[in-house]
Design a protein around this motif. Sequence first.
Motif, short mmCIF file in Angstrom:
data_model
loop_
_atom_site.label_atom_id
_atom_site.label_comp_id
_atom_site.label_asym_id
_atom_site.label_seq_id
_atom_site.Cartn_x
_atom_site.Cartn_y
_atom_site.Cartn_z
N GLY A 74 10.79 72.23 17.34
CA GLY A 74 9.98 72.69 16.21
C GLY A 74 9.34 71.54 15.45
O GLY A 74 8.73 71.75 14.41
N SER A 75 9.49 70.31 15.98
CA SER A 75 8.87 69.17 15.33
C SER A 75 8.56 68.09 16.34
O SER A 75 9.39 67.74 17.17
N ALA B 259 3.84 64.62 9.55
CA ALA B 259 3.12 65.81 10.03
C ALA B 259 1.96 66.14 9.10
O ALA B 259 0.86 66.46 9.56
N GLU B 260 2.18 66.03 7.79
CA GLU B 260 1.10 66.27 6.83
C GLU B 260 -0.03 65.27 7.03
O GLU B 260 -1.21 65.64 6.98
N LEU C 279 -6.59 73.36 13.13
CA LEU C 279 -5.45 74.21 12.79
C LEU C 279 -5.88 75.68 12.72
O LEU C 279 -5.18 76.56 13.21
N ARG C 280 -7.05 75.93 12.15
CA ARG C 280 -7.56 77.31 12.07
C ARG C 280 -7.74 77.89 13.48
O ARG C 280 -7.35 79.02 13.75
N GLU C 281 -8.34 77.09 14.39
CA GLU C 281 -8.53 77.54 15.78
C GLU C 281 -7.18 77.85 16.44
O GLU C 281 -7.03 78.87 17.11
N ALA C 282 -6.23 76.95 16.25
CA ALA C 282 -4.91 77.14 16.86
C ALA C 282 -4.23 78.39 16.33
O ALA C 282 -3.66 79.18 17.10
N LYS C 283 -4.32 78.59 15.03
CA LYS C 283 -3.71 79.77 14.41
C LYS C 283 -4.34 81.04 14.95
O LYS C 283 -3.64 81.98 15.32
N GLU C 284 -5.68 81.08 15.01
CA GLU C 284 -6.38 82.28 15.48
C GLU C 284 -6.04 82.58 16.94
O GLU C 284 -5.90 83.73 17.31
N GLU C 285 -5.87 81.53 17.74
CA GLU C 285 -5.58 81.71 19.16
C GLU C 285 -4.12 82.05 19.44
O GLU C 285 -3.83 82.91 20.26
N LEU C 286 -3.21 81.38 18.74
CA LEU C 286 -1.79 81.51 19.08
C LEU C 286 -1.01 82.49 18.21
O LEU C 286 -0.19 83.24 18.73
N VAL D 12 2.92 71.15 15.33
CA VAL D 12 3.34 71.62 16.66
C VAL D 12 2.37 72.67 17.19
O VAL D 12 2.01 72.65 18.37
N MET D 13 1.91 73.56 16.33
CA MET D 13 0.99 74.60 16.76
C MET D 13 -0.29 73.99 17.34
O MET D 13 -0.78 74.44 18.38
#
Length: 130
Positions: free
Chosen positions: A57-58, A66-67, A77-84, A100-101
């Motif tokens: 998880g890290s 990470a920040e 991050l937006r693309e990854a969130k929408e896809e995954l 990680v995402m």
Amino acid sequence: MKIYSYPSHVKQDIKEFIEKRLDSGTFGLLVQGDEDTIEDVKDLMFDQDDVTGNGSGSYTFNTLKAEECLVGNWDLLREAKEELQPNVDLIEKGPEFCDVMIRCYLLDWCFNKALAEIVNNTETVQKGDN
């Protein structure tokens, strides 16, 4: 502040993983383009902390790091969130989850780029041996 390049870092991690952790038989099948081997290696890397961080998880094992990686990478991050995981609350999950995402999201694309570079380098070395 320099923006962290996820694609270049993930691609480099993939290359290092392939060089250090695959036996010569698996490497040979990978370079030859064996589809089953390619999928097996991608599946293996998906859960590796030194490639995606998805196993624990890290990837960074450090929230602040990470920040820092996320700075300037909000579109990615937006693309990854929408896809995954379109319904996940990223604020609740935190920066290490977001980091990680992105790495998981880029794994397939970066793997293809890394493999193409490895194959190209292998062919160049083989031509030089003749």
